[in-house]
Design an enzyme around this catalytic site. Sequence first.
Site, short mmCIF file in Angstrom:
data_model
loop_
_atom_site.label_atom_id
_atom_site.label_comp_id
_atom_site.label_asym_id
_atom_site.label_seq_id
_atom_site.Cartn_x
_atom_site.Cartn_y
_atom_site.Cartn_z
N ASN A 123 -2.46 8.64 -2.00
CA ASN A 123 -2.49 7.07 -2.24
C ASN A 123 -1.18 7.20 -4.01
O ASN A 123 -2.10 7.84 -4.66
CB ASN A 123 -3.49 6.50 -2.45
CG ASN A 123 -3.95 6.37 -0.59
OD1 ASN A 123 -3.52 5.61 0.25
ND2 ASN A 123 -5.02 6.95 -0.52
N HIS A 178 1.16 -1.43 0.00
CA HIS A 178 0.30 0.13 0.34
C HIS A 178 0.93 1.34 0.32
O HIS A 178 1.62 1.67 1.29
CB HIS A 178 -0.72 0.27 1.59
CG HIS A 178 -1.52 0.96 1.51
ND1 HIS A 178 -3.56 0.94 1.79
CD2 HIS A 178 -1.86 2.33 1.63
CE1 HIS A 178 -3.68 2.11 1.78
NE2 HIS A 178 -2.65 2.69 2.31
N CYS A 183 -4.16 9.77 5.19
CA CYS A 183 -5.03 9.59 6.71
C CYS A 183 -4.83 11.04 7.68
O CYS A 183 -3.63 11.83 7.73
CB CYS A 183 -3.92 8.84 6.77
SG CYS A 183 -4.49 8.58 8.83
N HIS A 219 2.20 5.30 -0.63
CA HIS A 219 1.19 6.87 -0.72
C HIS A 219 2.31 7.69 -2.04
O HIS A 219 3.55 7.41 -1.92
CB HIS A 219 1.41 6.62 -0.03
CG HIS A 219 0.04 6.73 0.80
ND1 HIS A 219 -1.54 7.73 0.98
CD2 HIS A 219 -0.46 5.89 1.53
CE1 HIS A 219 -1.26 7.04 1.48
NE2 HIS A 219 -1.40 5.80 1.83
P1 HMG Z 1 -11.52 5.38 21.40
O1 HMG Z 1 -12.06 6.78 21.89
O2 HMG Z 1 -10.36 4.73 22.16
O3 HMG Z 1 -13.02 4.69 21.59
O4 HMG Z 1 -11.62 5.29 19.93
P2 HMG Z 1 -13.66 3.58 22.45
O5 HMG Z 1 -13.84 2.47 22.91
O6 HMG Z 1 -12.84 4.62 24.11
O7 HMG Z 1 -15.64 3.99 22.85
C1 HMG Z 1 -15.59 5.65 22.92
C2 HMG Z 1 -17.34 6.30 22.83
O8 HMG Z 1 -16.95 5.64 20.87
C3 HMG Z 1 -18.14 4.96 23.20
O9 HMG Z 1 -19.05 5.51 23.21
C4 HMG Z 1 -17.89 3.98 22.12
O10 HMG Z 1 -19.62 3.22 21.76
C5 HMG Z 1 -18.07 4.56 20.61
P3 HMG Z 1 -20.43 6.00 24.85
O11 HMG Z 1 -20.13 4.78 25.15
O12 HMG Z 1 -19.45 7.60 25.11
O13 HMG Z 1 -21.24 6.17 24.12
N1 HMG Z 1 -17.42 3.73 19.68
C6 HMG Z 1 -17.88 3.10 18.16
N2 HMG Z 1 -18.87 4.21 17.33
C7 HMG Z 1 -19.42 3.87 16.48
N3 HMG Z 1 -17.84 3.10 15.50
C8 HMG Z 1 -17.09 2.59 16.65
C9 HMG Z 1 -16.54 2.89 18.09
N4 HMG Z 1 -15.61 2.61 18.16
C10 HMG Z 1 -16.22 3.18 19.95
N5 HMG Z 1 -16.45 1.91 15.68
C11 HMG Z 1 -11.48 3.98 18.39
C12 HMG Z 1 -11.05 4.43 19.80
C13 HMG Z 1 -10.62 3.45 17.53
C14 HMG Z 1 -12.77 4.03 18.11
C15 HMG Z 1 -11.13 5.96 17.46
O14 HMG Z 1 -9.37 5.45 17.61
C16 HMG Z 1 -11.16 5.46 15.99
O15 HMG Z 1 -12.35 5.54 15.54
N6 HMG Z 1 -10.69 5.77 15.03
C17 HMG Z 1 -10.27 5.37 13.33
C18 HMG Z 1 -9.26 6.59 13.03
C19 HMG Z 1 -9.69 6.27 11.19
O16 HMG Z 1 -10.35 5.55 11.10
N7 HMG Z 1 -8.26 6.62 10.57
C20 HMG Z 1 -8.25 6.48 8.83
C21 HMG Z 1 -7.67 4.82 8.67
S1 HMG Z 1 -6.23 4.50 9.29
C22 HMG Z 1 -5.26 5.06 7.38
O17 HMG Z 1 -5.90 4.98 7.06
C23 HMG Z 1 -4.17 3.93 7.06
C24 HMG Z 1 -4.71 3.01 6.04
O18 HMG Z 1 -5.31 3.02 4.58
C25 HMG Z 1 -2.59 2.50 5.72
C26 HMG Z 1 -1.97 3.35 5.28
O19 HMG Z 1 -2.02 4.23 3.90
O20 HMG Z 1 -0.52 3.08 6.50
C27 HMG Z 1 -5.38 1.72 6.59
MG MG Z 2 -3.57 5.14 2.97
#
Ligand code: HMG
Ligand code: MG
Length: 308
Positions: A259, A217, A250, A219
């Site tokens: 990308n 993957h 990201c 970029h």
């Molecule tokens: P957190 O705040 O630590 O979550 O986030 P938590 O487990 O403490 O939960 C807090 C609250 O969030 C709770 O609600 C959960 O229910 C809710 P409350 O009880 O307070 O009302 N919650 C959710 N709600 C909806 N959907 C969920 C979810 N999870 C918890 N899934 C978490 C931890 C992982 C959720 C957060 O950090 C997060 O969403 N991170 C995502 C970041 C992201 O998407 N980044 C981009 C993708 S990675 C990327 O692009 C790289 C890649 O392309 C490869 C590369 O290029 O290297 C893949």
């Molecule tokens: Mg990516």
Amino acid sequence: MTDLPMVCPDTDLAKPVTIYEVGPRDGLQNEPLPVPTEVKAELIQRLLAAGLRIVEATSFVHPTWVPQLADAEDLMRLLGDDGRDLPVLVPNERGLDRALELGCRHVAIFGSATETFAQKNLNRSLDEQFAMFEPVVRRAREAGLDVRAYVSMCFGDPWEGAVPIDQVVAVGRRLLDLGASQLSLGDTIGVGTAGHVTALVDAFRLAGTDVGDLALHFHDTYGQALSNVQAGLRAGVTTYDSSAGGLGGCPYAKSATGNLATEDLVWFLTGLGIEHGVDLTSLVETATWLTGHLGRPSPSAVVRALTP
Ligand code: HMG
Ligand code: MG
């Protein structure tokens, strides 16, 4: 008709290649303005019609963390049956529950090779991320789903600098050991070069990983993405992630630029006579259509060259 490069095969390169399209998810997760759900659905339909067999649709992440993909449920409902075979990102059990409710059959977890990015992207330490992923992979497998695992920051990290190869291999092996069937090695900030790709793939091979289970993957921050694909092909990797129109980045890694563009990858593979199954004319038309919705030109060199 779209120009195509002259075909001059290189018999040392792995083939055929699977293109894993990440534009609707990785591309659109970083857009400054929200993209209407209908536009996302049309983008996915167009990419499938162009011959891409794998199109990652969206992420079931926390909507305040990635507001651009807060419409994940609406999008999947709009796609109906066509959506169920498209992979979606799920970071935790809550994300998996949301995906299962909609009948998704392919999910992807996304880990980090570095401590700092694990904290910034997942709100977890490097070690804690595995505890978050373990029940996701176990339950997804029990439900008959296929699980891909990403590793970000495999080549360099904006906060920690160079990332040791054995650290990347250790993280990747742990994700495979959890039960993921494919490992996508991400150069999230685009600092990798060809020799580094060869060394990383070789290190996984030496650690006992089947190279057929790896994906790459890239970029294109420093213009190295296609040279890195060539190194990956020479090392035997046949799955490459790319993003329509070269969109993306990201939101939790500011130096992550677009990308590798799917159009650039298709042009490159076509010239090498490597089968990919994708129609470049349709792809370029789609990238041009999308720029109309995003309000800025595509960074893809091939889209720019082929757009009148
Ligand atoms: P957190 O705040 O630590 O979550 O986030 P938590 O487990 O403490 O939960 C807090 C609250 O969030 C709770 O609600 C959960 O229910 C809710 P409350 O009880 O307070 O009302 N919650 C959710 N709600 C909806 N959907 C969920 C979810 N999870 C918890 N899934 C978490 C931890 C992982 C959720 C957060 O950090 C997060 O969403 N991170 C995502 C970041 C992201 O998407 N980044 C981009 C993708 S990675 C990327 O692009 C790289 C890649 O392309 C490869 C590369 O290029 O290297 C893949
Ligand atoms: Mg990516």
